[in-house]
Motif scaffolding. Structure first.
Motif, PDB file in Angstrom:
ATOM      1  N   LEU A 122      51.006  33.358 -30.613  1.00  0.00           N
ATOM      2  CA  LEU A 122      52.084  33.468 -31.603  1.00  0.00           C
ATOM      3  C   LEU A 122      52.805  32.135 -31.758  1.00  0.00           C
ATOM      4  O   LEU A 122      53.033  31.663 -32.881  1.00  0.00           O
ATOM      5  N   TRP A 123      53.170  31.522 -30.641  1.00  0.00           N
ATOM      6  CA  TRP A 123      53.880  30.237 -30.677  1.00  0.00           C
ATOM      7  C   TRP A 123      53.036  29.158 -31.325  1.00  0.00           C
ATOM      8  O   TRP A 123      53.501  28.420 -32.211  1.00  0.00           O
ATOM      9  N   LEU A 170      54.096  27.615 -34.930  1.00  0.00           N
ATOM     10  CA  LEU A 170      54.852  26.362 -34.885  1.00  0.00           C
ATOM     11  C   LEU A 170      54.003  25.105 -34.755  1.00  0.00           C
ATOM     12  O   LEU A 170      54.511  23.998 -34.999  1.00  0.00           O
ATOM     13  N   ARG A 171      52.758  25.227 -34.376  1.00  0.00           N
ATOM     14  CA  ARG A 171      51.965  24.024 -34.120  1.00  0.00           C
ATOM     15  C   ARG A 171      50.715  23.922 -34.985  1.00  0.00           C
ATOM     16  O   ARG A 171      50.236  22.829 -35.266  1.00  0.00           O
ATOM     17  N   PHE A 172      50.181  25.039 -35.401  1.00  0.00           N
ATOM     18  CA  PHE A 172      48.848  25.058 -35.990  1.00  0.00           C
ATOM     19  C   PHE A 172      48.822  24.460 -37.396  1.00  0.00           C
ATOM     20  O   PHE A 172      49.728  24.672 -38.205  1.00  0.00           O
ATOM     21  N   ARG A 209      61.473  29.572 -28.359  1.00  0.00           N
ATOM     22  CA  ARG A 209      61.226  28.510 -29.334  1.00  0.00           C
ATOM     23  C   ARG A 209      60.870  29.085 -30.705  1.00  0.00           C
ATOM     24  O   ARG A 209      61.276  28.545 -31.737  1.00  0.00           O
ATOM     25  N   VAL A 210      60.128  30.168 -30.726  1.00  0.00           N
ATOM     26  CA  VAL A 210      59.803  30.819 -31.995  1.00  0.00           C
ATOM     27  C   VAL A 210      61.078  31.311 -32.673  1.00  0.00           C
ATOM     28  O   VAL A 210      61.278  31.110 -33.884  1.00  0.00           O
ATOM     29  N   HIS A 241      43.322  21.669 -33.415  1.00  0.00           N
ATOM     30  CA  HIS A 241      44.204  22.834 -33.491  1.00  0.00           C
ATOM     31  C   HIS A 241      43.387  24.127 -33.588  1.00  0.00           C
ATOM     32  O   HIS A 241      43.707  25.129 -32.940  1.00  0.00           O
ATOM     33  N   SER A 242      42.345  24.089 -34.408  1.00  0.00           N
ATOM     34  CA  SER A 242      41.488  25.270 -34.552  1.00  0.00           C
ATOM     35  C   SER A 242      40.765  25.585 -33.254  1.00  0.00           C
ATOM     36  O   SER A 242      40.610  26.749 -32.874  1.00  0.00           O
ATOM     37  N   VAL A 243      40.316  24.546 -32.547  1.00  0.00           N
ATOM     38  CA  VAL A 243      39.637  24.748 -31.261  1.00  0.00           C
ATOM     39  C   VAL A 243      40.591  25.398 -30.259  1.00  0.00           C
ATOM     40  O   VAL A 243      40.235  26.377 -29.579  1.00  0.00           O
ATOM     41  N   ILE A 244      41.799  24.868 -30.161  1.00  0.00           N
ATOM     42  CA  ILE A 244      42.770  25.404 -29.194  1.00  0.00           C
ATOM     43  C   ILE A 244      43.101  26.857 -29.508  1.00  0.00           C
ATOM     44  O   ILE A 244      43.158  27.706 -28.602  1.00  0.00           O
ATOM     45  N   LEU A 245      43.322  27.174 -30.787  1.00  0.00           N
ATOM     46  CA  LEU A 245      43.648  28.545 -31.150  1.00  0.00           C
ATOM     47  C   LEU A 245      42.497  29.483 -30.808  1.00  0.00           C
ATOM     48  O   LEU A 245      42.705  30.591 -30.288  1.00  0.00           O
TER      49      LEU A 245
END
Length: 450
Positions: free
Chosen positions: A160-161, A165-167, A115-116, A174-178
């Protein structure tokens, strides 16, 4: 035959690539006789001690004798201990399932990086990447290894993905998930923590470039970075507390870098996992085990680190030579261990090592070529460049090995795939052009390639 061809043509390419990956890796495990074989070494021994009730304790001393250890990161060890408790300690079933999980981890990695490549480059590059990944010998090495490498590669690919592509800096979750992904990756292999600050800087830079100086909000970026760090710390902090309680010293997820540094830089070291490595590997050396027993793990680690530093300072030329050697071996293969396998007559490992070295060298050639081709659009792949060119640096200074190369090989395959896609596209385009006239035929028409 036409019906079969039509059915194959209806299969989405990604599904085809995943099917190919699974078939190739299952065939490799079965035909090589590796399915269910022993492996894991220190990690397997620590998992065994957990199941037997001794906790996360030393793999270098007999069961029940060693105290708490920090020689391995915990995430994969916990996974192993869970399977050992269900299927038997170091059983063929448990190890076979761990290898099948490697296939699952590799499948997720393939999808994420596919996907990247699709989003950042093009469909043809994505397809080339998928085929290279499914067939590459270094990925097969990961599949057969009962080690954290496949899990760590999947987690690195997830970072990386997601970051590519999502952040979004504006999104709290988003910051929590990363941050959570970074924490889990650190518990799988803390070596990759070195890239986290650079990833964060790249994300801020991307936000600045996208929004422009006037629209960019520094406050939002700082808050996002704070949330990422807090989430990451929330994952690793309990293990850091455990390490402090076990050793009485502040340390990161894992320790014992001193022995690794010494094994890679002593007087007779070759820079890889050759004879000089095994002479001082506690797992195989009774003399080192005795010193380890007498000193304890923390003191032994500090002593070995001191030995390594004294050796480096006393002969910086030798160290510089080893660094250059390791750089060369990282981008080709562990020639040091190849010499050892040849000397002891281990033909099977030697031949597989030769295959890995050839594959690694060819991949490097095309990856560097692809990097040059991408120089005008490098900002699309900054995180790939961080993984490829920044993360190997500690290995240049300490020690390299085939498994270490394999842990980052998937990212090296991205510019490799781009290069091969460009070459394939150029060749295909040329094949569609009209035939060029014979220069000796003055009456032949002249074609334009515009």
């Amino acid at each position: 035959m036409n019906l079969v061809t039509q059915a194959i043509n209806r299969i989405p390419f990604l599904a085809f690539a995943l099917g190919l990956l699974v078939c190739v890796e299952l065939a490799y495990l079965t035909l090589s006789g590796l399915l269910g074989s022993m492996g894991g070494l220190e990690m397997a021994d620590i998992a065994e001690r957990i199941v037997l009730g001794y906790g996360f304790s030393s793999p270098y001393l007999p069961v029940g004798e060693g105290g708490p250890t920090s020689v391995s990161p915990p995430l994969y060890v916990w996974l192993m201990s869970g399977l050992y408790s269900l299927l038997g300690v170091k059983s063929e079933w448990a190890h076979g399932l761990l290898q099948l999980l490697n296939i699952l981890f590799n499948s997720v990695t393939l999808v994420l990086l596919y996907r990247v490549c699709q989003a950042r480059l093009n469909e043809l590059t994505a397809r080339c990447f998928a085929l290279l990944f499914a067939l590459h010998p270094h990925i097969l090495l990961i599949t057969g290894s009962i080690w954290e490498t496949g899990l760590s590669l999947m987690l690195l690919s997830s970072i990386l993905w997601y970051a590519s592509l999502r952040f979004s800096l504006d999104s709290f979750h988003h910051s929590v998930i990363l941050g959570l992904l970074m924490g889990l990756t650190a518990l799988s292999n803390p070596a990759w923590t070195l890239c986290y600050p650079i990833i964060c800087l790249v994300l801020v830079w991307a936000g600045l470039k996208q929004g422009g100086q006037k629209d960019f909000r520094w406050h939002t970026s700082l808050v996002a970075l704070l949330i990422i760090f807090t989430s990451y710390l929330g994952v690793v902090a309990p293990w850091l507390v455990r390490n402090y309680q076990s050793t009485g010293q502040l340390m990161y997820v894992r320790n014992m870098a001193g022995p690794e540094m010494f094994k890679g830089n002593h007087e007779y070291a070759g820079g890889g996992h050759g004879v000089g490595f095994h002479d001082f590997w506690i797992y195989k050396s009774p003399s080192e085990q005795e010193i380890y027993r007498e000193m304890g793990e923390t003191a032994y680690d500090q002593w070995m680190k001191q030995q390594a530093m004294e050796r480096i300072q006393s002969d910086p030329g030798h160290f510089a030579k080893l660094v250059v050697t390791r750089i060369g071996m990282w981008w080709s293969g562990d020639v040091d261990v190849l010499r050892k396998w040849y000397a002891v007559g281990d033909t099977r490992k030697f031949l597989f090592g030769v295959v890995l070295t050839i594959a690694g060298t060819l991949t490097t050639v095309f990856a560097l070529w692809g990097t040059w081709m991408l120089r005008q659009q490098a900002d699309r792949l900054w995180l790939v460049w961080v993984y490829m060119y920044f993360l190997p640096i500690p290995y240049y200074l300490i020690i390299i090995g085939f498994r270490y190369q394999s842990s980052l090989m998937a990212f090296t395959l991205i510019p490799t795939a781009y290069c091969l896609a460009c070459l394939a596209e150029k060749r295909f385009t040329r094949s569609l052009l009209p035939p060029q006239p014979d220069h000796h035929d003055a009456d032949a028409p002249v074609y334009s390639t515009r």
